[in-house]
Design a protein around this motif. Structure first.
Motif, short mmCIF file in Angstrom:
data_model
loop_
_atom_site.label_atom_id
_atom_site.label_comp_id
_atom_site.label_asym_id
_atom_site.label_seq_id
_atom_site.Cartn_x
_atom_site.Cartn_y
_atom_site.Cartn_z
N LEU A 143 38.94 30.73 37.05
CA LEU A 143 39.42 30.98 35.69
C LEU A 143 39.30 32.45 35.29
N GLY A 144 38.19 33.07 35.66
CA GLY A 144 37.91 34.42 35.20
C GLY A 144 39.01 35.42 35.50
N GLU A 145 39.57 35.35 36.70
CA GLU A 145 40.62 36.29 37.08
C GLU A 145 41.84 36.15 36.17
N ARG A 146 42.18 34.93 35.80
CA ARG A 146 43.34 34.71 34.94
C ARG A 146 43.07 35.19 33.52
N VAL A 147 41.84 35.00 33.04
CA VAL A 147 41.49 35.48 31.70
C VAL A 147 41.53 37.00 31.67
N ALA A 148 40.89 37.63 32.64
CA ALA A 148 40.84 39.10 32.67
C ALA A 148 42.23 39.70 32.76
N ALA A 149 43.14 39.06 33.49
CA ALA A 149 44.49 39.58 33.64
C ALA A 149 45.27 39.52 32.34
N SER A 150 44.86 38.62 31.43
CA SER A 150 45.58 38.44 30.17
C SER A 150 45.03 39.29 29.03
N VAL A 151 43.83 39.84 29.22
CA VAL A 151 43.18 40.57 28.13
C VAL A 151 43.77 41.97 28.01
N ARG A 152 44.14 42.33 26.80
CA ARG A 152 44.60 43.70 26.54
C ARG A 152 43.36 44.56 26.33
N GLY A 153 43.03 45.36 27.33
CA GLY A 153 41.79 46.10 27.29
C GLY A 153 40.94 45.66 28.46
N GLU A 154 39.71 46.03 28.47
CA GLU A 154 38.87 45.80 29.62
C GLU A 154 37.98 44.58 29.43
N CYS A 155 38.05 43.68 30.38
CA CYS A 155 37.17 42.50 30.44
C CYS A 155 36.53 42.49 31.82
N VAL A 156 35.22 42.47 31.86
CA VAL A 156 34.51 42.47 33.12
C VAL A 156 34.07 41.05 33.44
N LEU A 157 34.18 40.66 34.71
CA LEU A 157 33.74 39.35 35.17
C LEU A 157 32.35 39.48 35.77
N LEU A 158 31.44 38.66 35.29
CA LEU A 158 30.04 38.75 35.72
C LEU A 158 29.62 37.49 36.44
N ASP A 159 29.05 37.66 37.61
CA ASP A 159 28.60 36.55 38.44
C ASP A 159 27.40 35.86 37.80
N THR A 160 27.35 34.52 37.95
CA THR A 160 26.21 33.77 37.43
C THR A 160 25.43 33.07 38.54
N ALA A 161 25.91 33.16 39.79
CA ALA A 161 25.24 32.46 40.88
C ALA A 161 23.92 33.12 41.23
N SER A 162 23.91 34.43 41.34
CA SER A 162 22.67 35.16 41.68
C SER A 162 22.69 36.52 40.98
N PRO A 163 22.67 36.52 39.65
CA PRO A 163 22.81 37.78 38.90
C PRO A 163 21.54 38.63 38.94
N ARG A 164 21.74 39.92 38.72
CA ARG A 164 20.62 40.85 38.52
C ARG A 164 20.50 41.06 37.01
#
Length: 277
Positions: free
Chosen positions: A15-36
């Motif tokens: 889902l994240g890739e499709r959301v980020a592609a639609s956002v006007r401006g910058e949206c960063v995708l952040l991992d939740t599996a093993s985050p720092r």
């Protein structure tokens, strides 16, 4: 680097890739599996991004402090080492939960981390809160024996609606007409399934109804607003709420709606910073 918004993506979700592609401006995708994750004072850093400086943030799946993770045994591993790994996993979970709750004090989240986790860990709490708010709910109880017309589902739903796996369960009466599952986001109804006989998880291939009665659509939006959720799957039976999923599978609903969920999430990320005071 300053990011306008972020989406904390569920492991395995596209889902994240499709959301980020639609956002006007910058949206960063952040991992939740093993985050720092690092928390210092009011600063919350997630994989190098300051969450507390964002304009808006979406958490795809609630972070729940309970049930606490337990380490799986490894061949030949001493018991103390397995206990150490289990304790480390619980500490990481506690840090992630605390970090999101702290960031949410400064940034608008969908869904609010504390509220979503509470409702995912205890779905009966949603029914109780809705009844207290004057929203109609189906008869329900927690017990070991199901009523004749009831549907037995799990007491916890961090990954969405699940069937009961133990004797003690949430028993919801849905009635002879069955139940329809609706999805709404940002105060707008998006889609619903056709009526099905029981309260049960959706299949991976969701068949949507052509529409839904206006009264049901309004009820769904009203229920999510009463619970303080930006999005969720709401199960409706005979004009009343039977179940609310705070841990809804957004990827599944996006596929079923031909991308409308991703578009709605992107619009929410753009709109919220502009409307916040």
């Amino acid at each position: 680097m300053t990011h306008q918004s972020a989406l904390l993506i569920r492991s395995g979700s596209t889902l994240g890739e499709r959301v980020a592609a639609s956002v006007r401006g910058e949206c960063v995708l952040l991992d939740t599996a093993s985050p720092r994750v690092h928390v210092a004072g009011g600063a919350v850093t997630w994989n190098g991004v300051r969450l507390d400086r964002l304009g808006a943030c979406i958490v795809e799946t609630p972070f729940c402090p309970w049930p606490q993770p337990v380490a799986e045994p490894r061949a030949g591993e001493p018991a103390p080492e397995m206990q150490r790994r289990g304790m480390a996993a619980r500490e990481r979970t506690a840090l992630h939960v605390a970090a999101l709750r702290l960031a949410a004090k400064r940034v608008r989240f969908a869904n609010d981390p504390t509220r979503a986790a509470e409702l995912a860990m205890a779905p009966a709490l949603a029914l109780e809160r809705l009844a207290n708010a004057g929203v109609p709910v189906r008869p329900w109880r927690i017990g070991r024996t199901a009523a004749q017309s009831g549907c037995r589902v799990g007491l916890n739903a961090p990954r969405g609606l699940e069937l009961a796996s133990s004797a003690t369960c949430l028993d919801v009466e849905v009635g002879p007409r069955g139940v329809a599952t609706h999805f709404a986001l940002g105060g707008e109804w998006l889609a619903a399934t056709a009526d099905h006989a029981e309260l049960a998880p959706l299949a991976r291939s969701v068949r949507l109804a052509d529409g839904a009665p206006a009264a049901e659509r309004e009820l769904v939006v009203r229920a999510l607003a009463a619970l303080g959720l930006e999005f969720g799957a709401v199960h409706v039976a005979d004009g009343a709420i039977a179940f609310v999923e705070a841990g809804v599978d957004l990827d599944l609903w996006d596929a079923a709606t031909d991308g409308r969920v991703a578009t709605a999430l992107a619009n929410w990320l753009v709109r919220v910073p502009q409307t916040s005071s």
